[in-house]
Scaffold this active site. Structure first.
Site, PDB file in Angstrom:
ATOM      1  N   ARG A 195      -6.685  -7.515  -0.670  1.00 29.41           N
ATOM      2  CA  ARG A 195      -6.009  -6.330  -0.146  1.00 29.41           C
ATOM      3  C   ARG A 195      -5.233  -6.623   1.131  1.00 29.41           C
ATOM      4  O   ARG A 195      -4.507  -5.766   1.607  1.00 29.41           O
ATOM      5  CB  ARG A 195      -7.026  -5.222   0.167  1.00 29.41           C
ATOM      6  CG  ARG A 195      -7.538  -4.499  -1.044  1.00 29.41           C
ATOM      7  CD  ARG A 195      -8.354  -3.295  -0.637  1.00 29.41           C
ATOM      8  NE  ARG A 195      -9.029  -2.705  -1.769  1.00 29.41           N
ATOM      9  CZ  ARG A 195      -8.462  -1.863  -2.624  1.00 29.41           C
ATOM     10  NH1 ARG A 195      -7.217  -1.495  -2.448  1.00 29.41           N
ATOM     11  NH2 ARG A 195      -9.151  -1.394  -3.639  1.00 29.41           N
ATOM     12  N   ARG A 244      -9.451  12.619 -10.464  1.00 28.70           N
ATOM     13  CA  ARG A 244     -10.212  11.936  -9.421  1.00 28.70           C
ATOM     14  C   ARG A 244     -10.084  12.684  -8.104  1.00 28.70           C
ATOM     15  O   ARG A 244      -9.011  13.183  -7.770  1.00 28.70           O
ATOM     16  CB  ARG A 244      -9.714  10.499  -9.246  1.00 28.70           C
ATOM     17  CG  ARG A 244     -10.391   9.539 -10.201  1.00 28.70           C
ATOM     18  CD  ARG A 244      -9.773   8.160 -10.197  1.00 28.70           C
ATOM     19  NE  ARG A 244      -9.465   7.670  -8.857  1.00 28.70           N
ATOM     20  CZ  ARG A 244      -9.084   6.424  -8.596  1.00 28.70           C
ATOM     21  NH1 ARG A 244      -8.951   5.555  -9.580  1.00 28.70           N
ATOM     22  NH2 ARG A 244      -8.796   6.041  -7.377  1.00 28.70           N
ATOM     23  N   ARG A 271      -3.410   7.256   1.108  1.00 28.49           N
ATOM     24  CA  ARG A 271      -3.635   5.999   0.380  1.00 28.49           C
ATOM     25  C   ARG A 271      -2.350   5.174   0.288  1.00 28.49           C
ATOM     26  O   ARG A 271      -2.380   3.946   0.401  1.00 28.49           O
ATOM     27  CB  ARG A 271      -4.167   6.290  -1.028  1.00 28.49           C
ATOM     28  CG  ARG A 271      -5.630   6.717  -1.039  1.00 28.49           C
ATOM     29  CD  ARG A 271      -5.995   7.456  -2.313  1.00 28.49           C
ATOM     30  NE  ARG A 271      -5.880   6.621  -3.503  1.00 28.49           N
ATOM     31  CZ  ARG A 271      -5.684   7.100  -4.729  1.00 28.49           C
ATOM     32  NH1 ARG A 271      -5.570   8.401  -4.920  1.00 28.49           N
ATOM     33  NH2 ARG A 271      -5.615   6.302  -5.743  1.00 28.49           N
ATOM     34  N   LYS A 296      -1.338  -0.457 -12.280  1.00 28.51           N
ATOM     35  CA  LYS A 296      -1.944  -1.787 -12.148  1.00 28.51           C
ATOM     36  C   LYS A 296      -3.170  -1.965 -13.046  1.00 28.51           C
ATOM     37  O   LYS A 296      -3.291  -2.967 -13.756  1.00 28.51           O
ATOM     38  CB  LYS A 296      -2.312  -1.962 -10.673  1.00 28.51           C
ATOM     39  CG  LYS A 296      -3.018  -3.214 -10.313  1.00 28.51           C
ATOM     40  CD  LYS A 296      -3.070  -3.351  -8.799  1.00 28.51           C
ATOM     41  CE  LYS A 296      -3.807  -2.214  -8.108  1.00 28.51           C
ATOM     42  NZ  LYS A 296      -5.276  -2.362  -8.218  1.00 28.51           N
ATOM     43  N   ARG A 312      -2.462  12.622 -12.508  1.00 29.29           N
ATOM     44  CA  ARG A 312      -3.306  11.707 -13.286  1.00 29.29           C
ATOM     45  C   ARG A 312      -4.622  12.359 -13.695  1.00 29.29           C
ATOM     46  O   ARG A 312      -5.240  13.071 -12.919  1.00 29.29           O
ATOM     47  CB  ARG A 312      -3.581  10.456 -12.448  1.00 29.29           C
ATOM     48  CG  ARG A 312      -4.405   9.421 -13.191  1.00 29.29           C
ATOM     49  CD  ARG A 312      -4.311   8.076 -12.549  1.00 29.29           C
ATOM     50  NE  ARG A 312      -4.984   8.022 -11.248  1.00 29.29           N
ATOM     51  CZ  ARG A 312      -5.130   6.899 -10.548  1.00 29.29           C
ATOM     52  NH1 ARG A 312      -4.630   5.762 -11.000  1.00 29.29           N
ATOM     53  NH2 ARG A 312      -5.738   6.916  -9.382  1.00 29.29           N
TER      54      ARG A 312
END
Ligand SMILES: [Zn+2]
Length: 212
Positions: free
Chosen positions: A88, A153, A164, A13, A122
């Site tokens: 959200r 991260r 998540r 995104k 990632r």
């Protein structure tokens, strides 16, 4: 061109939002980026946001809505914007509808099974925000754009990713139904390379623009 972009963590995104912003000359408004900047600069808003995060809570809807309202009122949003990370949930979407009129909601769809592999692999650049996947780095660990060392991260580990994705499914997926019912939803197959996904988004948005 007032656009919201939706997509699960790892759907690409943020990357696509940046490309859309560059291509159409509209600002990319990421509520996550705004909060991270405020927190690092220890502004009153940043301190407030951090206090919720420290307790393991999301920043409340009214605080986030105020941030978005102020940002959309800035002059660079006159010709449009791409909003990333907000809304959200349906409550936030209804509130957003009271402060702006959207032209399209892009949903980048990627199957859950693919998202886990994408996220745990990632690596992110602290300098420019570009993200990479370990599979494409060929053992390197530096940003191709600015040379900074990449990092993983803290929330890209397996347990946190599972959490998540589950939070996303329960909170954000109802938004897809909400925007579909308003005729704004444009679903894009996100399980492709970045270029193909962007080409598809462009054809959808160009189609909208031609109809105006
Ligand atoms: Zn970089």
């Amino acid at each position: 061109m007032n656009i919201v972009i939706l997509g699960a963590p790892g759907a690409g995104k943020g990357t696509q939002a940046k490309r859309i912003a560059e291509h159409y000359g509209i600002p990319h408004i990421s509520t996550g980026d705004i909060f991270r900047k405020q927190i690092s600069e220890r502004t009153p808003l940043g301190v407030l946001a951090q206090s919720y995060i420290d307790r393991g809570n999301l920043v409340p809807d009214d605080v986030t809505l105020e941030v978005v309202r102020n940002r959309l009122a800035e002059p660079d949003c006159k010709e449009g914007y791409i909003l990333d990370g907000f809304p959200r949930n349906v409550f936030q979407a209804e509130a957003l509808g009271g402060i702006t009129a959207l032209d399209a909601v892009i949903d980048i769809h990627v199957p859950v099974s693919r998202l886990m592999a994408r996220l745990t692999g990632r690596r992110v650049c602290p300098g420019c925000g570009e993200s990479y996947h370990v599979d494409t780095l060929e053992g390197k660990n530096t940003c191709a754009k600015c040379g900074e060392n990449l990092y993983r991260r803290a929330d890209d580990n397996e347990a946190t990713v599972a959490e998540r994705l589950s939070v996303y499914a329960s909170q954000t997926e109802p938004l897809i139904g909400f925007y579909n019912s308003l005729g704004l939803l444009k679903t894009i197959d996100g399980d492709k390379d970045k270029e193909s996904v962007f080409a598809k988004i462009r054809s959808v948005l160009d189609g909208l623009y031609d109809n105006h």
